[in-house]
Write a protein that holds these residues in place. Structure first.
Motif, mmCIF file in Angstrom:
data_model
loop_
_atom_site.group_PDB
_atom_site.id
_atom_site.type_symbol
_atom_site.label_atom_id
_atom_site.label_comp_id
_atom_site.label_asym_id
_atom_site.label_seq_id
_atom_site.Cartn_x
_atom_site.Cartn_y
_atom_site.Cartn_z
ATOM 1 N N LEU A 7 31.668 47.271 39.518
ATOM 2 C CA LEU A 7 30.613 47.574 40.482
ATOM 3 C C LEU A 7 30.976 48.803 41.302
ATOM 4 N N HIS A 8 30.122 49.810 41.204
ATOM 5 C CA HIS A 8 30.367 51.078 41.900
ATOM 6 C C HIS A 8 30.160 50.931 43.407
ATOM 7 N N TYR A 9 29.072 50.252 43.776
ATOM 8 C CA TYR A 9 28.825 49.917 45.180
ATOM 9 C C TYR A 9 28.467 48.441 45.249
ATOM 10 N N ILE A 10 28.960 47.776 46.275
ATOM 11 C CA ILE A 10 28.558 46.394 46.489
ATOM 12 C C ILE A 10 28.324 46.197 47.983
ATOM 13 N N SER A 11 27.095 45.855 48.336
ATOM 14 C CA SER A 11 26.743 45.721 49.752
ATOM 15 C C SER A 11 27.367 44.445 50.316
ATOM 16 N N THR A 16 28.415 41.087 48.364
ATOM 17 C CA THR A 16 29.800 40.610 48.419
ATOM 18 C C THR A 16 29.814 39.088 48.522
ATOM 19 N N ALA A 44 40.522 56.424 41.662
ATOM 20 C CA ALA A 44 40.583 56.934 43.032
ATOM 21 C C ALA A 44 39.934 55.978 44.031
ATOM 22 N N ASP A 45 39.381 54.901 43.557
ATOM 23 C CA ASP A 45 38.603 54.009 44.431
ATOM 24 C C ASP A 45 39.469 52.845 44.920
ATOM 25 N N GLU A 46 40.233 53.138 45.962
ATOM 26 C CA GLU A 46 41.141 52.113 46.502
ATOM 27 C C GLU A 46 40.372 50.941 47.106
ATOM 28 N N ASP A 47 39.152 51.239 47.607
ATOM 29 C CA ASP A 47 38.355 50.174 48.230
ATOM 30 C C ASP A 47 37.940 49.135 47.199
ATOM 31 N N SER A 48 37.582 49.612 46.000
ATOM 32 C CA SER A 48 37.157 48.688 44.945
ATOM 33 C C SER A 48 38.327 47.810 44.494
ATOM 34 N N GLU A 74 40.867 47.003 46.312
ATOM 35 C CA GLU A 74 41.127 46.070 47.418
ATOM 36 C C GLU A 74 40.122 44.920 47.405
ATOM 37 N N ARG A 97 40.921 41.014 46.925
ATOM 38 C CA ARG A 97 40.481 40.044 47.924
ATOM 39 C C ARG A 97 39.833 38.833 47.229
ATOM 40 N N TYR A 98 38.966 39.128 46.247
ATOM 41 C CA TYR A 98 38.350 38.034 45.486
ATOM 42 C C TYR A 98 39.427 37.206 44.780
#
Lengths: 193, 125
Positions: B63-67, B71, B100-104, B106, B110-111
């Motif tokens: 998932l590129h973006y997840i609101s 979530t 490069a997407d450290e947020d994804s 993370e 978390r899941y």
């Protein structure tokens, strides 16, 4: 104050703040990436998020920053969609601006919308709590909410502001401008680099 | 049970759950106007489908973006698959993210922390 004059006054306050931000972010090395004033719908959110992503890619912005900007854009716009008050015509009095400063490679995201005065205190408490938290505390709070797996009425379970705060490393700030006895403008800004 | 297929749009992911093809994936972007309404049929499919306990199922999530609302919805999807795991179904999650997407990454971690499901992670350029 007659009803129509009241509406015009509120719109003028919003417009003045919108123009102030645009002026502050013009000049050497500063530019506006995108600015929107008016109603926020899902279509607006989709259009703006794709536009922002494309523009940042064209500028050669690093991927992680594109992603963070995109996340904040979506959360901020959907927050307005779900929570902001609408005027008598059924439209949000709101704006959204992303400004870029090439002098320090910072992006600033500004959003503003109408809220009821009775809701301001609770919003302030929430944001102050976030601002006074460490990133670890924010992540822990995020985990705690996510673990419950429960939706709120508008679906986010209160994660939206946490996502914004974490994405911008808690570089967020806000101001409130009272527009009349019932409403205020609530304006949030976040800084990314 | 018929497969569950939902085509990708600008704000909702491609969702394919097919026992026949052994293809389980959620890919794209997830920020629909109403995440709860979008994901409820998906969660219902998981809860109502008899998954084969001898079949190894890997749910691919990219998932590129997840609101924020998505979530929570995805958390509910994983919780539904966890119920299947407890029934003896061999199911794991393969979380794909851009390097490069450290947020994804993370987000996936978390899941993983919250779940009994086994997670594997793949970074793509």
């Amino acid at each position: 104050m007659p009803h129509n004059e009241n509406i015009i006054s509120v719109e003028n306050i919003l417009l003045a703040d919108y123009n102030r931000i645009k002026t502050e972010n013009s000049g050497k090395g500063k530019s506006i990436l995108i600015s929107h004033i008016g109603n926020i719908t899902q279509e607006t959110t989709v259009t703006i998020s794709y536009f922002v992503e494309n523009q940042l890619e064209l500028r050669g912005t690093r991927q992680s920053l594109i992603k963070k900007t995109g996340n904040i854009t979506i959360e901020t716009l959907q927050n307005t969609m779900f929570h902001a008050e609408k005027n008598a015509g059924g439209f949000h009095l709101a704006y959204f601006i992303i400004a870029h400063n090439s002098n320090n490679e910072e992006y600033k995201i500004y959003s503003c919308n109408h809220v009821k005065n009775k809701d301001i205190a609770a919003i302030k408490i929430k944001i102050d709590e976030i601002k006074n938290s460490t990133i670890k505390e924010l992540n822990d709070k995020y985990t705690e909410i996510q673990k419950k797996g429960e939706f709120t009425k508008t679906g986010g379970a209160g994660l939206g502001l946490l996502i914004v705060a974490i994405a911008c490393n808690n570089r967020l700030d806000f101001h409130v401008t009272k527009t009349n006895d019932e409403y205020s403008l609530f304006c949030l800004n976040t800084t990314l680099n | 049970m018929n497969p569950f297929v939902s085509k990708e749009t600008k704000d909702t992911p491609q969702v394919t759950f097919s026992l026949q093809e052994n293809k389980f994936e959620i890919t794209g972007r997830s920020f629909p106007e109403n995440s709860q309404a979008y994901y409820v049929p998906i969660i219902n499919w998981i809860n109502q489908t008899e998954l084969n306990s001898s079949q190894k199922i890997t749910l691919k999530v990219q998932l590129h973006y997840i609101s924020s609302a998505s979530t929570i919805a995805l958390q509910q999807v994983f919780m539904a698959f966890e119920k299947q795991l407890l029934k003896g179904v061999n199911i794991s999650i393969h979380w794909i993210y851009e390097e490069a997407d450290e947020d994804s990454l993370e987000s996936g971690k978390r899941y993983e922390q919250m779940s009994k499901l086994k997670f594997t992670f793949e970074a793509i350029p």
